[in-house]
Design an enzyme around this catalytic site. Structure first.
Site, mmCIF file in Angstrom:
data_model
loop_
_atom_site.group_PDB
_atom_site.id
_atom_site.type_symbol
_atom_site.label_atom_id
_atom_site.label_comp_id
_atom_site.label_asym_id
_atom_site.label_seq_id
_atom_site.Cartn_x
_atom_site.Cartn_y
_atom_site.Cartn_z
ATOM 1 N N PRO A 1 -0.051 10.325 3.581
ATOM 2 C CA PRO A 1 -0.859 9.039 3.913
ATOM 3 C C PRO A 1 -1.319 8.764 5.402
ATOM 4 O O PRO A 1 -0.398 9.083 6.076
ATOM 5 C CB PRO A 1 -0.026 8.027 3.459
ATOM 6 C CG PRO A 1 0.771 8.628 2.400
ATOM 7 C CD PRO A 1 1.157 10.100 2.800
ATOM 8 N N CYS A 2 -2.466 8.437 5.532
ATOM 9 C CA CYS A 2 -2.959 8.230 7.056
ATOM 10 C C CYS A 2 -3.113 6.919 7.527
ATOM 11 O O CYS A 2 -3.544 6.433 8.541
ATOM 12 C CB CYS A 2 -4.322 8.882 7.049
ATOM 13 S SG CYS A 2 -5.477 7.851 5.912
ATOM 14 N N THR A 3 -2.579 5.984 6.655
ATOM 15 C CA THR A 3 -2.655 4.298 7.110
ATOM 16 C C THR A 3 -2.215 3.973 8.370
ATOM 17 O O THR A 3 -2.927 3.268 9.007
ATOM 18 C CB THR A 3 -1.784 3.572 5.914
ATOM 19 O OG1 THR A 3 -2.459 3.921 4.699
ATOM 20 C CG2 THR A 3 -2.243 2.092 6.000
ATOM 21 N N SER B 1 -4.530 6.093 10.877
ATOM 22 C CA SER B 1 -6.263 5.934 11.029
ATOM 23 C C SER B 1 -6.496 4.690 11.917
ATOM 24 O O SER B 1 -6.183 3.750 12.125
ATOM 25 C CB SER B 1 -6.534 5.356 9.543
ATOM 26 O OG SER B 1 -7.817 5.125 9.385
#
Length: 286
Positions: free
Chosen positions: A80-82, A85
């Protein structure tokens, strides 16, 4: 001279709707199982792909033990890049979602030497290179080194791989040190003929190249196109978003049977681009 392509086995972690799987399978590789916690993405995944009887599956990677994973040549994952980002909260690698990278590391540490994968294929946002002034990326490299992997990387734009979407992502290959290291990168990128044609705010020429599709593709930040034939402005449809990620229409139709448009937009935005994975996969195992 063309290099001989050897079939390898792989596991699809943080699998989403299976962009890694489709790209790897197109290159002839064999999936042994996957892990995905989002129940809606999991519904799409199972409809879209040919899940073999007895394939390994887990929903929560934090509860996965190394002993339950089948031995595979490659582990694929876009953690997950949340938190790293540019569109997220920028909490860095220690954010609740992005630190799931360390769950993969935990499993690698628990895995017996003879069962460790030869390759790791990793995808994340380009911003990971500069997150926390570069310290997050340095931590990833150091951590991979500690568990026995050399790393190489390249930023690739989906628009250079046969889909009209400007989507720059960081791709990494981890090579286990106990075997010879044959570089996968650089991957040659084709030169695209057209650039993004923005007409006004969030409205683009449908004959140009789309900006990066996001998880909220159907909301107020939806990408809109000017349809000159119909003389109107409209949002990209979920099917068009799936196409921008390299999924054939029949895969979309299967996902559509079990999910709402809201979920389909989210799933497309979270996916890796199949075409890019395919080009990388062709060089793995050669």
């Amino acid at each position: 001279m063309n290099q001989k392509q050897n079939k390898i086995t792989f596991i699809d972690l943080f699998s989403g709707i299976g962009g890694f799987r489709l790209g790897m399978e197109k290159a002839g590789h064999i999936c042994l199982g996957h892990c995905e916690i989002d129940k809606f993405a999991e519904k799409s995944y199972r409809m879209m792909h040919d899940i073999k009887k007895g394939e390994w599956y887990a929903d929560d990677i934090t509860k996965v033990g190394a002993e339950e994973l089948p031995k595979a040549d490659c582990w694929c994952f876009g953690f997950p890049c949340t938190d790293v980002s540019s569109a997220g909260k920028r909490q860095g690698l220690q954010g609740k979602r992005s630190r799931l990278f360390f769950e993969v590391i935990r499993i690698l540490e628990e895995t017996k030497k003879e069962n460790k994968p030869e390759w790791l294929l990793i995808e994340n946002v380009r911003n990971l290179l500069s997150s926390e002034k570069g310290f997050d990326f340095a931590e990833i490299l150091i951590t991979l080194d500690k568990v026995g992997y050399h790393a190489e990387w390249q930023v690739l734009d989906s628009a250079n791989f046969g889909v009209p979407q400007h989507r720059e992502r960081l791709y990494m290959i981890g090579h286990i040190r106990t075997k010879g290291r044959k570089l996968i990168f650089p991957i040659q990128q084709k030169t695209r003929s057209e650039g993004i044609k923005q007409i006004e705010y969030r409205v683009f020429d449908k004959n140009g190249i789309s900006p990066t599709i996001m998880t909220h593709g159907g909301g107020k930040y939806a990408i809109k196109v000017l349809d000159e034939k119909e003389k109107n402005v409209r949002c990209l449809t979920p099917k068009e978003c799936f196409r921008l990620q390299g999924f054939p229409d029949d895969y979309f139709e299967k996902a559509k049977k079990v999910n709402s448009n809201t979920q389909l937009y989210k799933q497309a935005g979270n996916s890796v681009t199949v075409n890019v994975i395919y080009e990388i996969a062709k060089k793995i195992g050669c």
